[in-house]
Design a protein around this motif. Structure first.
Motif, short mmCIF file in Angstrom:
data_model
loop_
_atom_site.label_atom_id
_atom_site.label_comp_id
_atom_site.label_asym_id
_atom_site.label_seq_id
_atom_site.Cartn_x
_atom_site.Cartn_y
_atom_site.Cartn_z
N SER A 232 0.60 -0.87 0.42
CA SER A 232 -0.23 0.17 -0.21
C SER A 232 1.15 1.32 -0.18
CB SER A 232 -0.78 0.22 1.11
OG SER A 232 -0.18 0.14 2.24
N ILE A 233 -0.01 2.62 0.05
CA ILE A 233 0.50 3.64 -0.44
C ILE A 233 1.19 4.24 0.85
CG2 ILE A 233 0.93 6.15 -0.51
CD1 ILE A 233 0.42 4.79 -3.15
N ASP A 234 -0.14 3.90 1.82
CA ASP A 234 0.88 4.08 3.34
C ASP A 234 1.71 3.20 4.22
OD1 ASP A 234 -1.20 6.57 3.89
OD2 ASP A 234 -2.23 4.59 4.22
N GLN A 235 2.33 1.76 3.41
CA GLN A 235 3.49 0.96 3.69
C GLN A 235 4.71 1.88 3.23
OE1 GLN A 235 1.39 -3.08 2.56
NE2 GLN A 235 1.89 -3.19 4.74
N LYS A 236 4.42 1.98 1.93
CA LYS A 236 5.62 2.71 1.04
C LYS A 236 6.50 4.13 1.74
CE LYS A 236 4.37 0.79 -3.51
NZ LYS A 236 3.88 1.20 -4.93
N LYS A 237 5.10 4.77 2.27
CA LYS A 237 5.31 5.83 2.73
C LYS A 237 6.50 5.79 4.16
CE LYS A 237 1.64 8.94 2.06
NZ LYS A 237 0.48 9.59 2.13
N THR B 30 13.69 13.07 -7.54
CA THR B 30 13.48 14.07 -6.73
C THR B 30 13.37 14.70 -6.09
OG1 THR B 30 14.65 15.82 -8.80
CG2 THR B 30 14.54 16.62 -7.22
N LEU B 31 11.25 14.22 -6.09
CA LEU B 31 10.37 14.72 -5.06
C LEU B 31 10.76 13.60 -3.88
CD1 LEU B 31 7.05 15.97 -4.90
CD2 LEU B 31 7.54 13.57 -4.23
N LEU B 32 11.22 12.34 -4.50
CA LEU B 32 11.01 12.26 -3.01
C LEU B 32 11.66 11.99 -1.98
CD1 LEU B 32 9.60 8.35 -4.71
CD2 LEU B 32 8.58 9.00 -3.02
N ARG B 33 13.23 11.82 -2.62
CA ARG B 33 14.03 12.46 -2.53
C ARG B 33 14.50 13.99 -1.26
NH1 ARG B 33 18.70 10.07 -3.48
NH2 ARG B 33 19.55 8.84 -5.63
N LEU B 34 13.31 14.63 -2.07
CA LEU B 34 13.89 16.25 -0.80
C LEU B 34 12.84 15.67 0.06
CD1 LEU B 34 13.31 18.67 -3.62
CD2 LEU B 34 15.23 18.29 -2.03
N LYS B 35 12.04 14.79 -0.20
CA LYS B 35 10.54 14.75 0.69
C LYS B 35 11.48 14.13 2.01
CE LYS B 35 6.66 14.37 2.44
NZ LYS B 35 6.60 14.63 3.60
N TYR B 36 12.07 12.45 1.48
CA TYR B 36 12.56 11.27 2.36
C TYR B 36 13.48 10.99 2.53
CZ TYR B 36 7.58 10.40 1.22
OH TYR B 36 5.99 10.25 1.49
N ILE B 37 14.40 11.84 1.89
CA ILE B 37 16.08 11.78 2.20
C ILE B 37 16.82 12.91 2.87
CG2 ILE B 37 18.19 11.36 0.99
CD1 ILE B 37 16.19 8.83 0.78
N HIS B 38 15.74 14.26 2.58
CA HIS B 38 16.50 15.57 3.01
C HIS B 38 15.18 15.92 3.60
CE1 HIS B 38 19.36 15.37 0.31
NE2 HIS B 38 18.64 15.37 -0.88
N ARG C 82 2.13 11.27 -5.49
CA ARG C 82 0.97 10.25 -5.52
C ARG C 82 1.67 9.31 -6.83
NH1 ARG C 82 -3.05 9.45 -8.64
NH2 ARG C 82 -3.61 12.19 -8.63
N HIS C 83 2.39 9.76 -7.65
CA HIS C 83 2.22 8.94 -8.67
C HIS C 83 3.37 8.19 -8.70
CE1 HIS C 83 -0.85 9.94 -11.27
NE2 HIS C 83 -1.05 11.11 -10.97
N ALA C 84 3.96 9.14 -7.41
CA ALA C 84 5.64 9.02 -7.49
C ALA C 84 5.59 7.32 -6.24
CB ALA C 84 6.56 9.95 -6.46
N LEU C 85 5.03 7.90 -5.53
CA LEU C 85 4.58 6.80 -4.60
C LEU C 85 3.76 4.64 -5.52
CD1 LEU C 85 3.77 8.04 -1.56
CD2 LEU C 85 5.76 6.60 -1.77
N GLU C 86 2.86 5.33 -6.24
CA GLU C 86 2.42 4.06 -6.63
C GLU C 86 3.58 3.95 -7.81
OE1 GLU C 86 -0.44 6.45 -9.01
OE2 GLU C 86 -1.67 5.87 -7.51
N HIS C 87 4.80 4.30 -8.55
CA HIS C 87 5.72 3.93 -8.87
C HIS C 87 6.68 3.04 -8.66
CE1 HIS C 87 4.09 7.05 -12.43
NE2 HIS C 87 3.35 5.89 -12.50
#
Length: 141
Positions: free
Chosen positions: A6-11, A99-107, A130-135
């Motif tokens: 699920s998206i929540d598990q990925k987050k 880039t968005l995932l890196r900025l959000k979760y890494i930085h 949302r699309h990034a998490l789906e991918h």
């Protein structure tokens, strides 16, 4: 690779990156502390009240080295875990999503600050997120 997560598990998986880095830093601090103990014979000569001094420095050193090895093994395991997270993000094909995932979760940036940085509206950033998490495909444990 698991696709039915699920998206929540990925987050949650992505959020664990920062706590894993913090854990690695704590382990490194403990390793340095134990290394300083092994180089300071005063702990042998002046034990803590209620304890006995190590009469054999070799025994003392062996116990310290064993603890250091345990901490180093935990540290290596944590490093491998955070590298998997980075690798998952790098498999995203769309560079904006990556880039968005890196900025959000890494930085640790907020979606609002990411929208400003990338010059997108907040609504667009939510959609890209949302699309990034789906991918995103995360590895099986």
């Amino acid at each position: 690779m698991q696709n039915n997560i699920s998206i929540d598990q990925k987050k949650q998986y992505l959020k664990s990156y920062r706590s894993t880095l913090w854990n690695i830093q704590l382990l490194e601090d403990e390793i340095h502390m134990f290394q300083s103990f092994s180089n300071t014979p005063s702990y042998i000569i002046h034990p803590v009240c209620g304890t006995q001094a190590f009469t054999d420095y070799t025994s003392y050193r062996t116990q310290i080295d064993t603890q250091i090895a345990r901490l180093q093994a935990k540290r290596l395991e944590s490093i491998r875990y955070y590298r998997k997270i980075l690798q998952c993000i790098s498999t995203i094909e769309d560079p904006t999503e990556q880039t968005l995932l890196r900025l959000k979760y890494i930085h640790g940036n907020t979606l609002e600050s990411i929208a400003e940085t990338l010059n997108y509206s907040l609504r667009q950033i939510h959609n890209i997120h949302r699309h990034a998490l789906e991918h995103l495909t995360i590895p099986a444990n």
